[in-house]
Design a protein around this motif. Structure first.
Motif, mmCIF file in Angstrom:
data_model
loop_
_atom_site.group_PDB
_atom_site.id
_atom_site.type_symbol
_atom_site.label_atom_id
_atom_site.label_comp_id
_atom_site.label_asym_id
_atom_site.label_seq_id
_atom_site.Cartn_x
_atom_site.Cartn_y
_atom_site.Cartn_z
ATOM 1 N N MET B 180 3.176 19.066 3.018
ATOM 2 C CA MET B 180 3.587 18.557 2.130
ATOM 3 C C MET B 180 2.071 17.941 1.470
ATOM 4 O O MET B 180 0.708 18.215 2.342
ATOM 5 C CB MET B 180 3.205 17.241 3.469
ATOM 6 C CG MET B 180 3.424 15.628 2.277
ATOM 7 S SD MET B 180 4.044 13.835 3.208
ATOM 8 C CE MET B 180 5.300 14.093 3.704
ATOM 9 N N LEU B 182 -0.490 15.662 -0.991
ATOM 10 C CA LEU B 182 -1.042 14.733 -1.033
ATOM 11 C C LEU B 182 -2.252 13.980 -2.031
ATOM 12 O O LEU B 182 -3.172 15.587 -1.857
ATOM 13 C CB LEU B 182 -1.907 13.890 0.354
ATOM 14 C CG LEU B 182 -0.499 13.326 1.153
ATOM 15 C CD1 LEU B 182 -1.410 13.171 2.898
ATOM 16 C CD2 LEU B 182 0.683 12.365 0.602
ATOM 17 N N PHE B 229 6.479 15.734 11.587
ATOM 18 C CA PHE B 229 6.286 15.398 10.384
ATOM 19 C C PHE B 229 7.466 14.297 11.092
ATOM 20 O O PHE B 229 7.247 13.338 10.542
ATOM 21 C CB PHE B 229 7.321 16.281 9.407
ATOM 22 C CG PHE B 229 5.826 16.440 7.995
ATOM 23 C CD1 PHE B 229 5.336 16.267 7.929
ATOM 24 C CD2 PHE B 229 5.304 18.039 8.555
ATOM 25 C CE1 PHE B 229 3.693 16.746 7.056
ATOM 26 C CE2 PHE B 229 4.553 18.797 8.106
ATOM 27 C CZ PHE B 229 3.610 17.684 6.763
ATOM 28 N N VAL B 238 2.341 6.225 9.744
ATOM 29 C CA VAL B 238 1.673 7.486 9.486
ATOM 30 C C VAL B 238 0.031 7.523 9.102
ATOM 31 O O VAL B 238 -0.893 7.592 9.816
ATOM 32 C CB VAL B 238 1.450 7.230 7.394
ATOM 33 C CG1 VAL B 238 0.840 8.445 6.660
ATOM 34 C CG2 VAL B 238 2.893 7.716 7.003
ATOM 35 N N PHE B 242 -3.000 9.445 11.193
ATOM 36 C CA PHE B 242 -4.156 9.589 9.859
ATOM 37 C C PHE B 242 -5.368 9.012 10.452
ATOM 38 O O PHE B 242 -6.612 9.509 10.632
ATOM 39 C CB PHE B 242 -4.303 9.406 8.600
ATOM 40 C CG PHE B 242 -3.212 10.168 7.626
ATOM 41 C CD1 PHE B 242 -1.997 10.871 7.695
ATOM 42 C CD2 PHE B 242 -4.294 11.019 6.743
ATOM 43 C CE1 PHE B 242 -1.335 11.341 7.029
ATOM 44 C CE2 PHE B 242 -3.874 11.936 6.181
ATOM 45 C CZ PHE B 242 -2.586 12.252 5.561
ATOM 46 N N LEU B 258 -1.160 5.923 0.503
ATOM 47 C CA LEU B 258 -0.712 7.236 1.908
ATOM 48 C C LEU B 258 0.878 6.629 2.942
ATOM 49 O O LEU B 258 1.600 7.742 2.450
ATOM 50 C CB LEU B 258 -1.818 7.562 2.585
ATOM 51 C CG LEU B 258 -2.307 7.951 3.922
ATOM 52 C CD1 LEU B 258 -2.564 9.263 3.654
ATOM 53 C CD2 LEU B 258 -3.583 7.638 5.035
ATOM 54 N N LYS B 259 0.426 5.055 2.821
ATOM 55 C CA LYS B 259 2.131 5.557 3.548
ATOM 56 C C LYS B 259 2.747 5.439 2.215
ATOM 57 O O LYS B 259 4.266 5.695 2.495
ATOM 58 C CB LYS B 259 1.284 3.759 3.113
ATOM 59 C CG LYS B 259 0.839 3.156 4.610
ATOM 60 C CD LYS B 259 0.168 1.650 4.288
ATOM 61 C CE LYS B 259 1.161 1.210 4.771
ATOM 62 N NZ LYS B 259 0.599 -0.613 5.188
ATOM 63 N N ASP B 261 3.195 7.701 -0.675
ATOM 64 C CA ASP B 261 3.214 8.993 -0.457
ATOM 65 C C ASP B 261 3.632 10.103 0.304
ATOM 66 O O ASP B 261 4.599 10.952 0.000
ATOM 67 C CB ASP B 261 1.814 9.695 -1.805
ATOM 68 C CG ASP B 261 1.547 9.357 -2.741
ATOM 69 O OD1 ASP B 261 2.505 8.044 -3.016
ATOM 70 O OD2 ASP B 261 0.244 9.118 -2.984
ATOM 71 N N TYR B 262 3.556 9.607 1.720
ATOM 72 C CA TYR B 262 4.192 10.727 3.472
ATOM 73 C C TYR B 262 5.953 10.407 2.764
ATOM 74 O O TYR B 262 6.038 11.952 2.889
ATOM 75 C CB TYR B 262 3.444 9.942 4.025
ATOM 76 C CG TYR B 262 4.163 10.700 4.837
ATOM 77 C CD1 TYR B 262 3.234 11.479 5.905
ATOM 78 C CD2 TYR B 262 5.317 10.563 6.130
ATOM 79 C CE1 TYR B 262 3.286 12.328 6.371
ATOM 80 C CE2 TYR B 262 5.326 10.938 7.044
ATOM 81 C CZ TYR B 262 4.802 12.156 6.912
ATOM 82 O OH TYR B 262 4.940 13.168 8.426
#
Lengths: 433, 433
Positions: B180, B182, B229, B238, B242, B258-259, B261-262
């Motif tokens: 994935m 980012l 995942f 997420v 991280f 992050l929250k 795009d994951y």
């Protein structure tokens, strides 16, 4: 929840794709469970066809002694059929090696009472299908079923659908050898050679074998690299070739037939196929050659396909026909065993190519018995010394799902034989239940 | 013979299928030879597209020192482009290891002057295609050409046609990991981390890497088993994940991005594809990922594809553009090297999974240098001790055409690097000729 109620009352429908050996056996198993069974086959119905087209290699069905046969009953149609077929097979208690000068030397299969059976594929197929009520032809139609079972062989159309999905591991490997079948007719109303043997003409990079049929013919199969097949372009060259390598077979097959039949069909390719997983959700599952085509040098190809059906049937019992769970478990249990069988067959092929005749047969003798794991390891080590290039330690079925490896740790060396016995007992128990 | 005369006078037409990196480079090479080149690409023209869809992993283009760059000339458009692209790449002289507590430790690539380049795939693609005059869209049409070059990637439509033919060896193996991407934005107008490093967060069964882009962003790629995942289903999970493993990256990527795009795209699958032959008669040939998709753990995937083009071009010279001979020779020469690269990438992947962090990087360090054959063997033996199951001696690319093996004798360990150098020199010589 009403819909569930309704569904569980309704007869489940299974579409078995492929009316070959594995398809036919599956049809029997599902019918016995009370499923509505539809068998789909694109070729002509083998029970009514006059000439069976396509592959018709004689099959050597191995089983470990006649213990099971004693328990023969008349309760279950599946086992009944199976027992009947086996009783019609021609037992071969030994191999008969033909040397270039025509000398014949028997090599028994090992312990007393061990033998393999020569069973005509077309005949076996007819028998298995005789229990079936549904045969549809290959015409396009939409069907709605609870489960699709792909038993449509090495070039499976069902498997092609798996290939369109992500994360499906797959390999197909063609070997440089092709095969060609020739018929050896009866002689004075009887077999032209001793019938209770698997006749073999080992010639290093190529070989011929002959298996007896019920009609007193032999099916001779010539295995040879394609490039060698292609070198022979005239009838006279066929005779010259046979004169040099299989002289004793010429009068038995007949010089004229030989010159003609060699050119009837081109040599056929042999492929080894491995894949994983064997299922899609609770909807579709692969069995037999569709899941694991093997090269025919280990004599377990058909047994492995039959075992698929038996193992699947056991898992159906174990998980109460809950297809979602059953299919996943079938993949989990069956993939490693089937991959091991494909590997062993390829291993035998490499051995056969790499070694002088006697060693190969010695090797085959070893594999016929219940070879233990440590012996198997010794064998790999032996290979290490013999095959001169391209040899390296390799690894890990666990990581790759196994589909990438030529050889993996075969804890199944025992299992190959054990499972045949188990399958046999299972079939017989069905027959007497 | 007049027809021959006519044909040889006519400009030969080549259809390059796939407008990616390998397709674009091929187009340049064929155009340079005077072929009429048609490039077919089913996706939007990358030169005009605003957002590039599909895979966009940053590429680490490795080359052995800046020797070649000095010879930069302006004669040949191909090399010119190449040199231009390389000069726009961001050199990474070392890896920067991020430990769970946020500590950063650089590990150089070995000898002084060695580095790898971070090159944006989309940018590289645009550059290469800028030399091209022909771009057709994916609409159906009949075309008549002298040669089809399939450069259409890991899921090649051209290769599917090969699969329909007999005696085509093929394997596809998906690994349990997905990836994935980012984005880490610039910070106060500059790179958020030190730019001349390949940043790595090794965490045993998973890892994240980050490569610098010209726009001062980093592309972070998280490699992790699919099942991991799938365990993360909410934005808070997420962050929690991280926080535990990549805490130092959270403020740099931004907690909110992050929250979000994951969950933008699901994790993507990675496949290793091997096949043989690479050609059909004198009509069609496969190059790049279409011929040999590799898992991205050896850093040679793109190089191997470029090498395909260079080697093919050399063989074109050697056999005077006689396509029947050229295509056969290309398969003969190229299959073993490409299979070796696929194997090495898979081997690195297994190593990475099987070992603690430091060992993997030690290993990678070894492979970056010109590892000799005997060292490679030592490495296999080492693997033998470490990976606990599924290990056996296996064998012989010669027999199987290599498409079945996970690891084979890699006489190419040297060649991998040598060929990169050779390729580089070749490209530069084109540029100065």
């Amino acid at each position: 929840m009403e819909p569930t109620q309704v569904k569980s009352d309704k007869k489940k429908v299974v579409a078995v794709v492929g009316g070959g050996l594995v398809g036919a056996l599956n049809a029997c198993f599902f019918a016995k469970r009370g499923f509505e069974v539809q068998v789909y086959e694109s070729r002509e119905d083998i029970r009514t066809a006059k000439v069976v087209k396509g592959r018709s290699i004689n099959l050597a069905l191995s089983h470990r002694g006649p213990d099971g046969a004693e328990a023969r009953g008349d309760g279950g149609e599946v086992a009944c059929l199976f027992v009947q077929i086996v009783s019609q097979g021609i037992p071969m208690h030994a191999r008969m090696i033909h040397s270039p000068d025509g000398k014949q030397s028997p090599i028994p299969y090992g312990k007393k009472g061990q033998f393999i059976l020569s069973v005509d594929r077309a005949n076996l197929n007819k028998q298995l299908l005789s229990g079936e009520k549904y045969i549809a032809d290959g015409a396009k139609e939409h069907i709605s079923v609870d489960l699709i079972v792909g038993c449509d062989g090495a070039f499976s159309a069902i498997r092609k659908q798996f290939l369109r999905r992500s994360r499906f591991n797959y390999s197909q490997t063609y070997i440089p050898h092709g095969y060609m079948e020739l018929t050896m007719p009866p002689r004075d109303g009887d077999f032209a050679m001793k019938p209770h043997y698997l006749h073999i003409w080992p010639r290093n990079t190529f070989m011929m074998i002959a298996l007896p049929n019920l009609d007193k013919t032999f099916t001779c199969t010539l295995f040879m690299p394609f490039e060698e097949f292609e070198k022979i372009t005239t009838g006279d060259e066929v005779l010259e070739f046979f004169q040099k390598y299989f002289a004793d077979a010429i009068p038995l097959i007949g010089a004229d037939s030989l010159k003609r039949d060699y050119f009837r069909l081109p040599a056929q390719a042999m492929v080894s196929v491995k894949c994983s997983p064997y299922h899609i959700a609770d909807k579709c599952v692969l069995m037999g050659d569709a899941a694991h085509a093997v090269v025919p040098f280990y004599g377990q190809g058909m047994n492995a396909g039959f075992e698929d059906c038996v193992v699947f049937d056991e898992i159906m019992d174990q998980f109460n026909e809950d297809l979602g769970v059953v299919l996943e478990e079938y993949t989990r249990v069956r993939v490693p065993d089937d991959h091991a069988i494909a590997d062993l067959a390829m291993y035998n092929y490499i051995e056969m190519r790499a070694h002088v005749n006697s060693k190969w047969f010695l090797f085959r003798k070893v594999t016929f018995t219940r070879t233990r794991y440590h012996q198997a390891v010794k064998r790999w080590q032996w290979q290490d010394k013999v095959i001169n290039r391209g040899l390296l330690v390799c690894g890990t079925g666990a990581v790759l799902g196994g589909s990438y490896l030529l050889f993996k740790n075969p804890p199944n060396m025992d299992k190959v034989n054990l499972d045949v016995e188990k399958m046999w007992n299972r079939l017989v128990s069905l027959g007497t239940s």
